[in-house]
Design a protein around this motif. Structure first.
Motif, PDB file in Angstrom:
ATOM      1  N   TYR A  79       1.592 -13.752   3.371  1.00  0.00           N
ATOM      2  CA  TYR A  79       2.317 -12.620   2.778  1.00  0.00           C
ATOM      3  C   TYR A  79       2.698 -11.567   3.816  1.00  0.00           C
ATOM      4  CZ  TYR A  79       2.237 -13.609  -2.260  1.00  0.00           C
ATOM      5  OH  TYR A  79       2.463 -14.127  -3.515  1.00  0.00           O
ATOM      6  N   ALA A  80       1.681 -11.017   4.477  1.00  0.00           N
ATOM      7  CA  ALA A  80       1.945  -9.891   5.387  1.00  0.00           C
ATOM      8  C   ALA A  80       2.505 -10.389   6.712  1.00  0.00           C
ATOM      9  CB  ALA A  80       0.667  -9.089   5.614  1.00  0.00           C
ATOM     10  N   ASN A  84       6.736 -11.315   4.972  1.00  0.00           N
ATOM     11  CA  ASN A  84       7.267  -9.984   5.251  1.00  0.00           C
ATOM     12  C   ASN A  84       8.159  -9.992   6.486  1.00  0.00           C
ATOM     13  OD1 ASN A  84       7.315  -7.269   4.319  1.00  0.00           O
ATOM     14  ND2 ASN A  84       6.156  -6.695   6.154  1.00  0.00           N
ATOM     15  N   ASP A  85       7.792 -10.786   7.492  1.00  0.00           N
ATOM     16  CA  ASP A  85       8.654 -10.910   8.668  1.00  0.00           C
ATOM     17  C   ASP A  85       9.999 -11.522   8.267  1.00  0.00           C
ATOM     18  OD1 ASP A  85       6.627  -9.893  10.178  1.00  0.00           O
ATOM     19  OD2 ASP A  85       6.092 -11.757  11.190  1.00  0.00           O
ATOM     20  N   LEU A 129       6.296  -7.788  -1.598  1.00  0.00           N
ATOM     21  CA  LEU A 129       6.975  -7.354  -0.364  1.00  0.00           C
ATOM     22  C   LEU A 129       7.723  -6.031  -0.516  1.00  0.00           C
ATOM     23  CD1 LEU A 129       8.395 -10.807   0.815  1.00  0.00           C
ATOM     24  CD2 LEU A 129       6.109  -9.874   1.129  1.00  0.00           C
ATOM     25  N   ASN A 134       5.102  -0.579  -3.892  1.00  0.00           N
ATOM     26  CA  ASN A 134       4.329  -1.203  -4.974  1.00  0.00           C
ATOM     27  C   ASN A 134       3.138  -1.923  -4.359  1.00  0.00           C
ATOM     28  OD1 ASN A 134       3.251  -2.487  -7.143  1.00  0.00           O
ATOM     29  ND2 ASN A 134       5.152  -3.445  -7.835  1.00  0.00           N
ATOM     30  N   PRO A 137       1.486  -5.519  -6.826  1.00  0.00           N
ATOM     31  CA  PRO A 137       2.533  -6.385  -7.384  1.00  0.00           C
ATOM     32  C   PRO A 137       1.937  -7.312  -8.440  1.00  0.00           C
ATOM     33  CG  PRO A 137       2.434  -6.526  -4.971  1.00  0.00           C
ATOM     34  CD  PRO A 137       1.196  -5.813  -5.418  1.00  0.00           C
ATOM     35  N   GLU A 449      -7.373  -9.683  -2.063  1.00  0.00           N
ATOM     36  CA  GLU A 449      -6.197  -9.397  -2.879  1.00  0.00           C
ATOM     37  C   GLU A 449      -6.624  -8.906  -4.271  1.00  0.00           C
ATOM     38  OE1 GLU A 449      -2.943  -9.565  -1.995  1.00  0.00           O
ATOM     39  OE2 GLU A 449      -2.065  -9.231  -3.981  1.00  0.00           O
ATOM     40  N   ARG A 452      -7.748  -5.377  -4.098  1.00  0.00           N
ATOM     41  CA  ARG A 452      -6.745  -4.363  -3.764  1.00  0.00           C
ATOM     42  C   ARG A 452      -5.589  -4.330  -4.744  1.00  0.00           C
ATOM     43  NH1 ARG A 452      -6.627  -6.140   2.609  1.00  0.00           N
ATOM     44  NH2 ARG A 452      -8.869  -5.904   2.926  1.00  0.00           N
TER      45      ARG A 452
ATOM     46  N   ILE B 653       6.612  -7.802  12.369  1.00  0.00           N
ATOM     47  CA  ILE B 653       6.613  -6.521  11.676  1.00  0.00           C
ATOM     48  C   ILE B 653       5.134  -6.179  11.477  1.00  0.00           C
ATOM     49  CG2 ILE B 653       7.294  -5.317   9.559  1.00  0.00           C
ATOM     50  CD1 ILE B 653       9.647  -6.298  11.321  1.00  0.00           C
ATOM     51  N   GLY B 654       4.715  -5.055  12.020  1.00  0.00           N
ATOM     52  CA  GLY B 654       3.298  -4.714  11.977  1.00  0.00           C
ATOM     53  C   GLY B 654       2.770  -4.713  10.543  1.00  0.00           C
ATOM     54  N   ASN B 655       1.495  -4.980  10.398  1.00  0.00           N
ATOM     55  CA  ASN B 655       0.918  -5.058   9.061  1.00  0.00           C
ATOM     56  C   ASN B 655       0.592  -3.688   8.470  1.00  0.00           C
ATOM     57  OD1 ASN B 655       1.154  -7.786   8.980  1.00  0.00           O
ATOM     58  ND2 ASN B 655      -0.971  -8.208   9.530  1.00  0.00           N
ATOM     59  N   ALA B 657       1.878  -0.362   6.958  1.00  0.00           N
ATOM     60  CA  ALA B 657       3.065   0.278   6.406  1.00  0.00           C
ATOM     61  C   ALA B 657       3.131   1.723   6.901  1.00  0.00           C
ATOM     62  CB  ALA B 657       3.011   0.246   4.884  1.00  0.00           C
ATOM     63  N   PRO B 702      -6.660  -0.281   2.881  1.00  0.00           N
ATOM     64  CA  PRO B 702      -6.298  -1.701   2.819  1.00  0.00           C
ATOM     65  C   PRO B 702      -5.333  -1.935   1.658  1.00  0.00           C
ATOM     66  CG  PRO B 702      -8.695  -1.387   2.810  1.00  0.00           C
ATOM     67  CD  PRO B 702      -8.061  -0.057   2.534  1.00  0.00           C
ATOM     68  N   LEU B 703      -4.246  -2.586   1.924  1.00  0.00           N
ATOM     69  CA  LEU B 703      -3.275  -2.891   0.878  1.00  0.00           C
ATOM     70  C   LEU B 703      -3.355  -4.365   0.530  1.00  0.00           C
ATOM     71  CD1 LEU B 703      -0.023  -1.077   2.112  1.00  0.00           C
ATOM     72  CD2 LEU B 703      -1.830  -0.203   0.636  1.00  0.00           C
ATOM     73  N   ALA B 704      -3.012  -4.671  -0.705  1.00  0.00           N
ATOM     74  CA  ALA B 704      -2.880  -6.069  -1.115  1.00  0.00           C
ATOM     75  C   ALA B 704      -1.788  -6.684  -0.253  1.00  0.00           C
ATOM     76  CB  ALA B 704      -2.506  -6.141  -2.585  1.00  0.00           C
ATOM     77  N   ALA B 705      -2.094  -7.813   0.383  1.00  0.00           N
ATOM     78  CA  ALA B 705      -1.145  -8.414   1.324  1.00  0.00           C
ATOM     79  C   ALA B 705       0.159  -8.785   0.640  1.00  0.00           C
ATOM     80  CB  ALA B 705      -1.760  -9.636   1.981  1.00  0.00           C
ATOM     81  N   SER B 706       0.118  -8.977  -0.675  1.00  0.00           N
ATOM     82  CA  SER B 706       1.347  -9.347  -1.374  1.00  0.00           C
ATOM     83  C   SER B 706       2.380  -8.223  -1.343  1.00  0.00           C
ATOM     84  CB  SER B 706       1.030  -9.736  -2.815  1.00  0.00           C
ATOM     85  OG  SER B 706       0.379  -8.672  -3.462  1.00  0.00           O
ATOM     86  N   SER B 707       1.968  -7.040  -0.935  1.00  0.00           N
ATOM     87  CA  SER B 707       2.935  -5.958  -0.751  1.00  0.00           C
ATOM     88  C   SER B 707       3.710  -6.149   0.551  1.00  0.00           C
ATOM     89  CB  SER B 707       2.224  -4.605  -0.727  1.00  0.00           C
ATOM     90  OG  SER B 707       1.460  -4.498   0.460  1.00  0.00           O
ATOM     91  N   GLY B 708       3.272  -7.094   1.365  1.00  0.00           N
ATOM     92  CA  GLY B 708       3.916  -7.323   2.660  1.00  0.00           C
ATOM     93  C   GLY B 708       3.163  -6.662   3.798  1.00  0.00           C
ATOM     94  N   TYR B 709       2.216  -5.796   3.439  1.00  0.00           N
ATOM     95  CA  TYR B 709       1.442  -5.083   4.448  1.00  0.00           C
ATOM     96  C   TYR B 709      -0.035  -5.175   4.096  1.00  0.00           C
ATOM     97  CZ  TYR B 709       6.012  -3.380   5.723  1.00  0.00           C
ATOM     98  OH  TYR B 709       7.314  -3.333   6.116  1.00  0.00           O
ATOM     99  N   THR B 710      -0.881  -5.023   5.078  1.00  0.00           N
ATOM    100  CA  THR B 710      -2.307  -5.103   4.766  1.00  0.00           C
ATOM    101  C   THR B 710      -2.982  -3.738   4.826  1.00  0.00           C
ATOM    102  OG1 THR B 710      -2.821  -5.585   7.061  1.00  0.00           O
ATOM    103  CG2 THR B 710      -2.551  -7.464   5.596  1.00  0.00           C
ATOM    104  N   GLN B 712      -2.301   0.869   5.316  1.00  0.00           N
ATOM    105  CA  GLN B 712      -1.450   2.036   5.493  1.00  0.00           C
ATOM    106  C   GLN B 712      -2.358   3.235   5.713  1.00  0.00           C
ATOM    107  OE1 GLN B 712       0.287   3.771   1.980  1.00  0.00           O
ATOM    108  NE2 GLN B 712       2.213   4.198   3.005  1.00  0.00           N
TER     109      GLN B 712
END
Lengths: 471, 999
Positions: A79-80, A84-85, A129, A134, A137, A449, A452, B653-655, B657, B702-710, B712
């Motif tokens: 995912y990250a 995301n990339d 993403l 959000n 998600p 996950e 979080r 892209i850094g993890n 945000a 720590p963010l849920a990775a499904s946001s695209g970031y881990t 912030q």
């Protein structure tokens, strides 16, 4: 004064980077998960390897007891890392009107989402993403993700076809060096794979499959990733080699008799491509999960995965493509031509392993152990394809082998010691902690996950079926 | 009108005064006296010591000396005698147990390792919780150099460890925000103000002290003495655990066959197996100083050397620190100028902690029947890496100890230069420049472990190709302060002291690091000694702040005091619109005994304090913008794919945000306190209650990775810290020529609660492992341990698997919190003439911690806790098996000898690796003799004393802790350290002698 305080731009990182560099990292992330955790996990579940009695690193997998932390890293990386990339590459490609790169990034995203939803079922997709916008998600059901993914491929293809701009990423595209015709073929093959995954569901779509077969534009070279050093070099090698073989000492993965006996029984030369012999120069394995019988025998006494420092990670192979076409022809086109695709599947498997066409033809030819037997019943015909596919995905795409055997129930999984076991079947791991006869069908969501993301609830067990698992 | 003067060193003074006027004689710490001027030209006064207010003067904000009475917040001052009686090398250790509300933690007792200071609990989830150190008015860096890597952790200490306690005249610990506000954001966790020793006018002092201290292992995990080498109940010669059969004392072969021979030993328990591996550690401290001066100029130089070699055999754990200090001060006419300069060089090496081939991990995987010292000759054919008895990812601990290693070197210069000018009798201006700069170098190497071809360990997981890494850093801090001081006496009762100032602080760090993952030539450790591509990194970090401030104290008639502090900062680390932060504090004190002198018969001294303050806290540099980072892709937690690779480079892209809206944290604190003493100060009490809140907590969320970031860097919540601090001192016997007995109780509690958390979050991860984690939840005590528990059926029965071993629930649970319920220091000091004996007990109650020492010794079956049912077949009471999803049947499967090890390593039993971290320690025992004046009169000595010092001599822990000293941590000394330890090196007890002389 104020000016003197404007020093908070990180001097250690680039302010911008060409999307081609980002694409390479995304491909690296996908390859790392496919070739690392999933080669290991898939290898256990598809019974290419098992855990010896003298090691315990992966006992949780061997005993079907993967915990809620098992998937943390692979989930984060996909995912990250990858997704995301790729989102970034898509965005920039769109801005630059680089429809080629947009297509490449879309295909890799689709491929990644497909692996994720096949592993976990419902996953964040439509709300994923979005960054800090959000952070919870909600998950979407696999049934809705699959059509959405196929649609995203079609959209990207249409975009590319209406304004064909060759991708500018060049050789930074490690997989196909930005050769757009290869990527269009990849798109078709991936779609075929996804349509067949839905074969046992109400969303099966013979029309779409037949259209793909009619267009007949599938991959002609393996989609593979390698930037790996040919010599043993920490952090620079094939992910399975780097961790399982080098870092963890090559002690956790030994040949499972499920596959080893299949190769031996059929005098299949792939045995030496797939496994390294033991220190005595022989092939030796154990039944999956039967570590108790060899409690103090070191891994060096067994055959072990033959992955080299620079073995590539395969996303999709010509062999797999041919097996998919064979299955499609059997299911939806009366089986005509399936034999040729089946033979090409075996042949290309041999080529991918570095063996010769002659060696393959000897087995698929008339009277050979793998000779295709046309059959009136779809299932009997499909079984031949699926068993060969299983035998050809070993250390090429282990997790795909697991998905396919879960979907089609071929090769069959039998309980050890029962009369109806034959070579070419799998067994229930002998040290399974699950109730009798059961095997894992999915993974727990990663604990990170779940903790979080307040919209994602943990599933009850590893035996919950993925939506396409309906046979 | 009022005029004044001061006496010279000998007490002479002169003043012009009219007959009949009143002369007021006062001196800090003495009772003020008044005399009418008569016809005589000389008035002699003998001031008497005012015992009510010992240690009257404290150094407060910005190096300004203030009477303690005037301070309306809790300040504890530790003077040089108290500080140095225990001959500690590290200043934080030297104040351990001496300041209420302060918890000093050591990550280990390894030589040179970090000591952390937490004042009034953890107040920041994401940032540092360490106090700000101010030496002679300027801030100095307390940065740490440690790695908490699970695969080899090191601790080379914190910046505060470079301060030589022998140079310190006094330490004031400012705890509350009402007084710390003046120091800016870094003071939000309290301030430790250090005043160094200075030369005194017209007097030459030469001081010499030397100490010699020996240390020994304090606590080793307790082992079971019934079962020896093996696994699954069978005796296997290659096993790294004690799951074998019961001891029978028969003579058996063991280890591998080497050259057709094999060793013999009895199959019997080895008593003190771990203890015998360790050595006696030694440390030496020597200090010489020369101080003196004229009426106008004073100076001091001092030299200090401290060396230590820890309890590991060899010098793999060692430390050396040399400090050279020069200070001077001169007053010429209206100008006073001076400064101090310190040069420190430290060097050391540490023994890696953690899993893999660390010495400690090797040690704890040796079965209970093998004598570890047998392996001492690690080149012996039986003991070398080719033939060592086990191939299971561990090797001969003596090999690792001798062949792997680390080195740390640091050169540091810090100091302050100041100049001030008197404008007139009531105002002055000043400027102070502070510099703190150091360069350090860290190297770490691992030896090639290569078993001979065909030998038993050839091709096993123990083999590794060696490694070498090196890192260089330069860390600089410049600090400029401009002051304008006012001292206005509005009337003879009303006084205002006020300081206006401007502060500019600039911090800069640059680092260069490289590592190679293999070594080619054995025994030669270098970046060049590798065919693999080095992984390199270079980093720069810059931050700056401007501040303007005012501090004013209003006093009325020596009984009422009011201090206001106000400051505005501008931080480079925050978004431009949030960069300016205004905050301040106010505190007041009332000396009741000066208002009502008649109550002094009962209440010798009474002071009430009240304070409220706020502090703004910024964050680390570069947390606002999202970044693109060099491609380094995690590979299953063990390795990475590090670009460039195969001729290609890659960036990700850094993890993290970005967060353009980041706001500063804001600490708000209220406190109330009292200082009371009774019966001529025989009983004194100092009591404080505080209630602090830190809002807009900045956390690496720590963010849920499904946001695209881990993650912030974000403002996520509110932490509150409430607590009591109480110090009770009893002078049980007081006889200046005879027997004295003083007792003190130093009690504090602190409850840290995460009061509020971002609505989007249920909890935040703070660290720990994937199995057991350190987390924070809304409304709960700060930092909880969360981990797996056994799965249960709807009736609450434990679900077991096919082998009778509990199955883990997919839902983790909170085990409990990591905070101490209270801490209590009990000191007793006895003295008779020149003899004195003091001892301190440190009591800490409550809290949980994770222990990998527990985990690994349970895994290996070495721990005393691994003999449930004497290892006979055992059915878990009230257990069920899940025959199909949701269908449960009574379990009839007993755990048998083949599966006992599975039971102890089962995830469902992870709770067993979490222990109660309560303890009682005999922290310090000091017996000393000070030679009487009569004896030393004829010697060159002016003062001479000798002491015997014992530290950590006794340790008591609760039943659940059969493993370790609960003070150890391998996760640093901040909030993360609350998680516990991951195969930490053992702590020590020590005994030594100190000689102090003054010429």
């Amino acid at each position: 004064c104020e000016e003197d305080l404007n020093i908070n731009t990180n001097p250690n990182t680039p302010v911008g980077a060409d999307k081609s560099f980002i694409l390479t990292a995304a491909q690296g992330s996908i390859a790392r998960v496919l070739g690392g955790d999933l080669t290991n996990l898939g290898g256990f579940l598809a019974q290419y390897h098992t855990q010896p009695g003298t090691a315990s690193q992966y006992l949780e997998i061997d005993t079907y007891n993967m915990n809620t932390d098992y998937a943390n890293r692979l989930w984060n990386e996909l995912y990250a890392g990858a997704l995301n990339d790729l989102e970034h590459v898509k965005k920039v490609s769109d801005e630059e009107n680089d429809t080629g790169s947009y297509l490449i990034a879309t295909l890799l995203q689709t491929y990644t989402y497909q692996v994720l939803t096949d592993l976990f079922g419902s996953i964040p997709y439509s709300e994923a993403l979005l960054g800090a916008g959000n952070i919870n998600p909600k998950p979407d059901a696999g049934e809705t993700i699959y059509p959405a993914l196929i649609e995203s491929i079609d959209t990207a293809l249409a975009k590319y076809n209406s304004d064909s701009v060759a991708s500018t990423v060049g050789t930074q595209d490690i997989i196909y060096s930005a050769n757009m015709s290869d990527w269009v073929k990849f798109a078709n093959t991936l779609k075929l794979k996804m349509y067949l995954r839905m074969a046992y569901t109400s969303q099966a779509n013979p029309t779409a499959v037949n259209a793909l077969l009619a267009a007949n534009n599938f991959i002609s070279s393996d989609a593979k990733f390698s930037v790996y050093s040919a010599i043993k070099e920490e952090n620079k090698n094939n992910p399975f080699y780097d961790v399982q073989i080098d870092r963890l000492g090559d002690v956790n993965n030994i040949a499972s008799l499920s596959l080893l006996n299949f190769y031996t029984d059929n005098s299949d030369p792939r045995i030496d491509a797939v496994y390294r012999k033991n220190t005595a120069g022989l092939h030796r394995g154990i039944d999956s999960g039967d570590r108790a019988s060899v409690a103090s025998v070191l891994a060096t006494a067994f055959s072990r995965p033959n992955i080299k420092p620079n073995t590539p990670v395969y996303l999709l192979t010509v062999s797999e493509s041919n097996f998919l076409q064979a299955e499609a022809l059997i299911r939806y086109a009366g089986g005509t031509g399936a034999d040729a695709k089946y033979n090409a599947g075996v042949l290309n498997s041999f080529l991918t392993y570095g063996l010769t066409a002659a060696q393959a033809n000897a087995l698929t030819g008339s009277g050979g152990a793998y000779e295709y037997v046309p059959s009136a019943t779809v299932e009997t015909a499909v079984r031949q394809v699926m068993v060969q596919k299983w035998a050809s995905l070993a250390y090429v795409n282990n997790i795909e082998a697991f998905f396919e055997l879960t979907r089609t129930k071929y090769p069959e999984i039998k309980t050890f010691g029962t009369q109806n076991y034959t070579i070419g079947n799998l067994i229930v791991s002998r040290n399974s902690v699950l109730p009798a006869g059961q095997t894992p069908k999915t993974l727990f969501y990663p604990g990170d996950e779940v903790k979080r993301n307040s919209n994602l609830d943990q599933k009850a067990s590893l035996t919950e079926k993925i939506w396409w698992d309906q046979k | 009108t009022t005029t004044g003067t001061s006496t010279d060193f000998d007490g002479r003074y002169s003043i012009k005064a009219n007959t009949g006027a009143t002369l007021v004689f006062s001196f800090v710490g003495y009772t003020t006296q008044e005399r009418k001027v008569a016809a005589s030209n000389s008035i002699n006064v003998q001031l008497t010591e005012d015992t009510a207010v010992l240690e009257e003067v404290v150094v407060t904000a910005l190096g300004i000396k203030r009477e303690k009475a005037s301070i309306g917040s809790a300040v504890t001052t530790v003077n040089t005698e108290e500080l140095n009686e225990g001959s500690q090398t590290n200043l934080a250790d030297a104040i351990k147990g001496k300041v209420a509300g302060v918890v000093i933690s050591n990550s280990s007792t390894d030589p040179g390792a970090s000591s952390g200071v937490i004042i009034r609990g953890f107040s920041s989830l994401g940032g540092s919780n360490q106090p700000l150190y101010i030496v002679d008015g300027v801030p100095i860096s307390d940065g740490s150099r440690f790695s908490s890597s699970l695969n080899g952790g090191y601790d080379f200490g914190r910046g505060s460890g470079d301060i030589n306690p022998e140079n310190i005249e006094s330490i004031s610990v400012l705890k509350g925000a009402s007084s710390t506000a003046l120091y800016g954001s870094r003071a939000a966790n309290g301030v430790i103000i250090i005043t160094t020793k200075k030369g005194k006018s017209s007097k030459l002092d030469i001081d010499f002290s030397t100490s010699m201290i020996f240390s020994d292992l304090l606590r080793a995990p307790k082992y079971q003495d019934q079962f020896g080498q093996g696994w699954d109940g069978q005796h296997y010669l290659g096993e790294n655990g004690s799951w074998g059969p019961r001891f029978d004392n028969s003579v058996i072969v063991w280890g591998n066959v080497v050259n057709n021979s094999q060793k013999l030993k009895p199959y019997a328990f080895q008593k003190d197996q771990l203890r015998n591996f360790f050595d006696i550690g030694e440390s030496y401290i020597t200090n010489v100083s020369v101080a003196g001066g004229s009426d106008t100029t004073t100076g001091r130089i001092s030299v200090n050397n401290a060396t230590s070699d820890g309890i590991y055999p060899t010098s793999a754990d060692s430390y050396e620190r040399n400090t050279l200090t020069l200070s001077f001060s001169s007053k010429l006419d209206f100008l006073t100028f001076g400064g101090s300069l310190n040069y420190v060089n430290t060097s050391g090496s540490a023994v890696a902690t953690g899993q893999g081939l660390s010495v400690i991990n090797n040690l704890m995987q040796i079965p209970t029947d093998i004598d570890i010292t047998e392996f001492k000759d690690y080149k012996d054919p039986f003991n070398n890496v080719s033939n060592y008895y086990t191939p299971y990812g561990v090797t001969n601990p003596y090999f690792t100890l001798n062949e792997n290693g680390s080195g740390y070197k640091k050169e540091r210069v810090y100091g302050a230069f100041d100049v001030s000018a008197e404008i007139n009798s009531w105002s002055s201006i000043g400027y102070r420049f502070g510099i703190d700069a150091y360069a350090d170098n860290t190297i770490i190497w691992r030896a090639i472990v290569d078993a001979d071809p065909g030998s038993p360990n050839d091709g096993t997981s123990t083999e590794e190709s060696g490694a070498y890494s090196e890192a260089n850093n330069i860390v600089k801090q410049f600090n400029h302060d401009f002051f304008y001081n006012l001292n206005l006496e509005a009337s003879d009762k009303f006084n205002i002291e006020s300081t206006f100032g401007f502060n500019y602080n600039d911090r800069f760090t640059t680092g260069l690091a490289a590592s190679v993952s293999s070594q080619d030539i054995p025994g030669y450790y270098s970046l060049a000694n590798s065919a693999s591509t080095p992984i390199t990194s270079s980093t720069i970090s810059k931050r700056r702040l401007y501040g303007v401030f005012n501090s004013s104290t209003f006093s009325y008639n020596d009984m009422l005091y009011l201090t206001t502090n106000i400051r505005n900062d501008w931080y480079s680390t925050l978004p431009e619109e949030n960069r300016s932060v205004l905050y301040g504090g106010v505190n007041a004190s009332w000396i009741a005994t000066n208002t009502f002198p008649e109550i002094k018969n009962v209440l010798s001294y009474g002071k009430l304090r009240l304070g409220y303050g706020e502090t703004g806290v910024d964050t680390d540099p570069y947390q606002i913008d999202p970044v693109i980072v060099s491609g380094e892709i995690d590979n299953q937690g063990f390795r990475t794919l590090a670009f460039p690779a195969g001729g290609f480079n890659a960036f990700e892209i850094g993890n993290r945000a970005g967060n353009p809206n980041l706001k500063p944290e804001r600490r708000k604190e209220f406190e109330i306190g009292a200082e009371l003493s009774f019966i001529k100060n025989r009983i004194s009490v100092d009591f404080t209650y505080y209630d602090a809140k830190v809002e807009n907590q900045i956390l690496n969320l720590p963010l849920a990775a499904s946001s695209g970031y881990t993650n912030q860097t974000a403002n996520v919540g509110v932490i509150s810290n409430k607590g009591y601090e109480a110090l009770l001192k009893l002078s049980i016997f007081r006889n200046s020529d005879g027997f004295n007995w003083d007792t003190s109780f130093n009690f504090s509690t602190n409850d840290a609660i995460l009061e509020e958390l971002d609505d989007r979050l249920e909890q935040v991860d703070l660290g720990g492992l994937s199995t057991v984690a350190l987390v924070a939840r809304k409304g709960q005590p700060l930092s909880l341990l969360e981990g797996s528990v056994a799965k249960r059926d709807p009736n609450g029965n434990i679900v077991v698997d096919a082998n009778g071993v509990p199955v883990a629930s997919p839902i983790k649970e909170i085990y409990g919190d990591t905070q101490y319920d209270y801490t209590l220091g009990i000191s007793n000091d006895f003295s008779y003439k020149g003899f004195s004996l003091g001892f301190t007990l440190d009591v800490r109650e409550g809290g949980l911690m994770f222990s990998r020492t527990a985990d690994i010794t349970r895994f290996t079956g070495n721990s005393i806790t691994t003999t449930i049912n004497d290892r006979n077949p055992y059915i878990i009471p009230n257990s069920v098996q899940e025959v199909s999803t949701g269908v449960f049947e009574t379990n009839t499967t007993a755990i048998d000898s083949e599966h006992w090890d599975d039971y102890y390593r089962a995830e469902a039993n992870d709770r067993e690796n979490v222990i109660d971290k309560s303890f009682i320690k005999l922290r310090e025992v000091i017996f000393s003799y000070r030679f009487s004046k009569n004896i030393i009169k004829k010697t060159p000595f002016e003062d001479l004393s000798i002491s015997v010092i014992g530290r950590n001599l006794l340790l008591f822990t609760p039943e659940s802790n059969q493993f370790i000293d609960p003070e150890v941590s391998t996760f640093g000394t901040d909030l993360n350290s609350q998680f516990g330890e991951f195969s930490a090196n053992p702590s020590t007890k020590s005994l030594g002698v100190t000689l102090k002389a003054r010429f």
